[in-house]
Design a protein around this motif. Sequence first.
Motif, PDB file in Angstrom:
ATOM      1  N   GLN A  18       0.861  -1.180   0.000  1.00 34.69           N
ATOM      2  CA  GLN A  18       0.000   0.000   0.000  1.00 34.69           C
ATOM      3  C   GLN A  18       0.897   1.230   0.000  1.00 34.69           C
ATOM      4  O   GLN A  18       1.938   1.250   0.664  1.00 34.69           O
ATOM      5  N   VAL A  19       0.489   2.236  -0.766  1.00 36.33           N
ATOM      6  CA  VAL A  19       1.248   3.482  -0.846  1.00 36.33           C
ATOM      7  C   VAL A  19       0.355   4.611  -0.351  1.00 36.33           C
ATOM      8  O   VAL A  19      -0.746   4.809  -0.863  1.00 36.33           O
ATOM      9  N   GLY A  20       0.837   5.323   0.650  1.00 34.75           N
ATOM     10  CA  GLY A  20       0.143   6.511   1.141  1.00 34.75           C
ATOM     11  C   GLY A  20       0.949   7.733   0.743  1.00 34.75           C
ATOM     12  O   GLY A  20       2.175   7.747   0.887  1.00 34.75           O
ATOM     13  N   SER A  21       0.286   8.738   0.209  1.00 30.11           N
ATOM     14  CA  SER A  21       0.957   9.966  -0.216  1.00 30.11           C
ATOM     15  C   SER A  21       0.221  11.166   0.337  1.00 30.11           C
ATOM     16  O   SER A  21      -1.006  11.127   0.498  1.00 30.11           O
ATOM     17  N   ARG A  22       0.973  12.231   0.632  1.00 25.85           N
ATOM     18  CA  ARG A  22       0.360  13.470   1.082  1.00 25.85           C
ATOM     19  C   ARG A  22       1.150  14.640   0.533  1.00 25.85           C
ATOM     20  O   ARG A  22       2.342  14.513   0.249  1.00 25.85           O
ATOM     21  N   VAL A  23       0.476  15.766   0.385  1.00 30.03           N
ATOM     22  CA  VAL A  23       1.137  17.005  -0.004  1.00 30.03           C
ATOM     23  C   VAL A  23       1.580  17.691   1.279  1.00 30.03           C
ATOM     24  O   VAL A  23       0.774  17.908   2.183  1.00 30.03           O
ATOM     25  N   ASP A  24       2.878  18.001   1.378  1.00 30.42           N
ATOM     26  CA  ASP A  24       3.411  18.660   2.563  1.00 30.42           C
ATOM     27  C   ASP A  24       3.279  20.178   2.469  1.00 30.42           C
ATOM     28  O   ASP A  24       2.897  20.830   3.429  1.00 30.42           O
ATOM     29  N   TRP A  25       3.635  20.741   1.322  1.00 34.09           N
ATOM     30  CA  TRP A  25       3.523  22.182   1.108  1.00 34.09           C
ATOM     31  C   TRP A  25       3.547  22.485  -0.387  1.00 34.09           C
ATOM     32  O   TRP A  25       3.958  21.651  -1.191  1.00 34.09           O
ATOM     33  N   ILE A  26       3.085  23.692  -0.704  1.00 29.47           N
ATOM     34  CA  ILE A  26       3.110  24.172  -2.082  1.00 29.47           C
ATOM     35  C   ILE A  26       3.824  25.516  -2.099  1.00 29.47           C
ATOM     36  O   ILE A  26       3.467  26.424  -1.345  1.00 29.47           O
ATOM     37  N   GLY A  27       4.851  25.623  -2.958  1.00 28.07           N
ATOM     38  CA  GLY A  27       5.568  26.878  -3.149  1.00 28.07           C
ATOM     39  C   GLY A  27       5.052  27.592  -4.378  1.00 28.07           C
ATOM     40  O   GLY A  27       3.921  27.348  -4.833  1.00 28.07           O
ATOM     41  N   ASN A  28       5.871  28.469  -4.938  1.00 27.50           N
ATOM     42  CA  ASN A  28       5.449  29.199  -6.139  1.00 27.50           C
ATOM     43  C   ASN A  28       5.227  28.260  -7.319  1.00 27.50           C
ATOM     44  O   ASN A  28       4.180  28.290  -7.952  1.00 27.50           O
ATOM     45  N   SER A  29       6.220  27.422  -7.608  1.00 24.38           N
ATOM     46  CA  SER A  29       6.094  26.490  -8.731  1.00 24.38           C
ATOM     47  C   SER A  29       6.327  25.044  -8.299  1.00 24.38           C
ATOM     48  O   SER A  29       6.314  24.144  -9.131  1.00 24.38           O
ATOM     49  N   SER A  30       6.533  24.813  -7.005  1.00 22.14           N
ATOM     50  CA  SER A  30       6.859  23.466  -6.533  1.00 22.14           C
ATOM     51  C   SER A  30       5.815  22.921  -5.562  1.00 22.14           C
ATOM     52  O   SER A  30       5.129  23.668  -4.875  1.00 22.14           O
ATOM     53  N   ILE A  31       5.742  21.590  -5.549  1.00 19.73           N
ATOM     54  CA  ILE A  31       4.836  20.862  -4.662  1.00 19.73           C
ATOM     55  C   ILE A  31       5.661  19.786  -3.966  1.00 19.73           C
ATOM     56  O   ILE A  31       6.245  18.923  -4.638  1.00 19.73           O
ATOM     57  N   ALA A  32       5.742  19.849  -2.631  1.00 12.98           N
ATOM     58  CA  ALA A  32       6.501  18.857  -1.867  1.00 12.98           C
ATOM     59  C   ALA A  32       5.540  17.790  -1.355  1.00 12.98           C
ATOM     60  O   ALA A  32       4.448  18.100  -0.863  1.00 12.98           O
ATOM     61  N   MET A  33       5.958  16.528  -1.471  1.00 11.88           N
ATOM     62  CA  MET A  33       5.120  15.409  -1.051  1.00 11.88           C
ATOM     63  C   MET A  33       5.917  14.423  -0.207  1.00 11.88           C
ATOM     64  O   MET A  33       7.137  14.337  -0.331  1.00 11.88           O
ATOM     65  N   ALA A  70      -7.584  22.603  -4.447  1.00 13.59           N
ATOM     66  CA  ALA A  70      -7.946  21.182  -4.451  1.00 13.59           C
ATOM     67  C   ALA A  70      -7.062  20.390  -3.492  1.00 13.59           C
ATOM     68  O   ALA A  70      -7.553  19.564  -2.715  1.00 13.59           O
ATOM     69  N   PHE A  71      -5.742  20.631  -3.523  1.00 14.12           N
ATOM     70  CA  PHE A  71      -4.834  19.924  -2.614  1.00 14.12           C
ATOM     71  C   PHE A  71      -5.123  20.291  -1.156  1.00 14.12           C
ATOM     72  O   PHE A  71      -5.145  19.423  -0.284  1.00 14.12           O
ATOM     73  N   ALA A  72      -5.346  21.575  -0.871  1.00 12.90           N
ATOM     74  CA  ALA A  72      -5.624  22.013   0.499  1.00 12.90           C
ATOM     75  C   ALA A  72      -6.930  21.399   1.010  1.00 12.90           C
ATOM     76  O   ALA A  72      -7.008  20.963   2.164  1.00 12.90           O
ATOM     77  N   ALA A  73      -7.944  21.340   0.154  1.00  9.03           N
ATOM     78  CA  ALA A  73      -9.219  20.735   0.548  1.00  9.03           C
ATOM     79  C   ALA A  73      -9.032  19.250   0.836  1.00  9.03           C
ATOM     80  O   ALA A  73      -9.562  18.721   1.821  1.00  9.03           O
ATOM     81  N   HIS A  74      -8.273  18.555   0.003  1.00  9.58           N
ATOM     82  CA  HIS A  74      -8.030  17.124   0.196  1.00  9.58           C
ATOM     83  C   HIS A  74      -7.246  16.873   1.484  1.00  9.58           C
ATOM     84  O   HIS A  74      -7.563  15.946   2.245  1.00  9.58           O
ATOM     85  N   GLU A  75      -6.226  17.686   1.740  1.00 12.40           N
ATOM     86  CA  GLU A  75      -5.391  17.515   2.934  1.00 12.40           C
ATOM     87  C   GLU A  75      -6.064  18.067   4.188  1.00 12.40           C
ATOM     88  O   GLU A  75      -5.696  17.700   5.301  1.00 12.40           O
ATOM     89  N   GLY A  76      -7.036  18.969   4.021  1.00 12.37           N
ATOM     90  CA  GLY A  76      -7.749  19.534   5.174  1.00 12.37           C
ATOM     91  C   GLY A  76      -6.919  20.513   5.987  1.00 12.37           C
ATOM     92  O   GLY A  76      -7.139  20.674   7.196  1.00 12.37           O
TER      93      GLY A  76
END
Length: 86
Positions: A18-33, A70-76
Amino acid sequence: GMLKIDYLSPVFIDDEVQVGSRVDWIGNSSIAMSHLLTAGRDLARSTSVLVAYDYDKARPMRVPDDWRSAFAAHEGRSLERPQGDA
């Protein structure tokens, strides 16, 4: 972009991974996961930084507001990039 993987345990042919993934933060052009692979035990932990890319202009682009929402809503939670992260 960047990808780092820490392998913790071997994966066997009969493992149901099983693979669990989450978005940690979003910068100007980058997305950390962050990612965690498990099969009754932790198999690997991973971090990645993805870059939003405009293929028509062949260059990085600002992460669109609808992606951010969308990412913020998903991550809450807020996904603002922490201060001090380069």
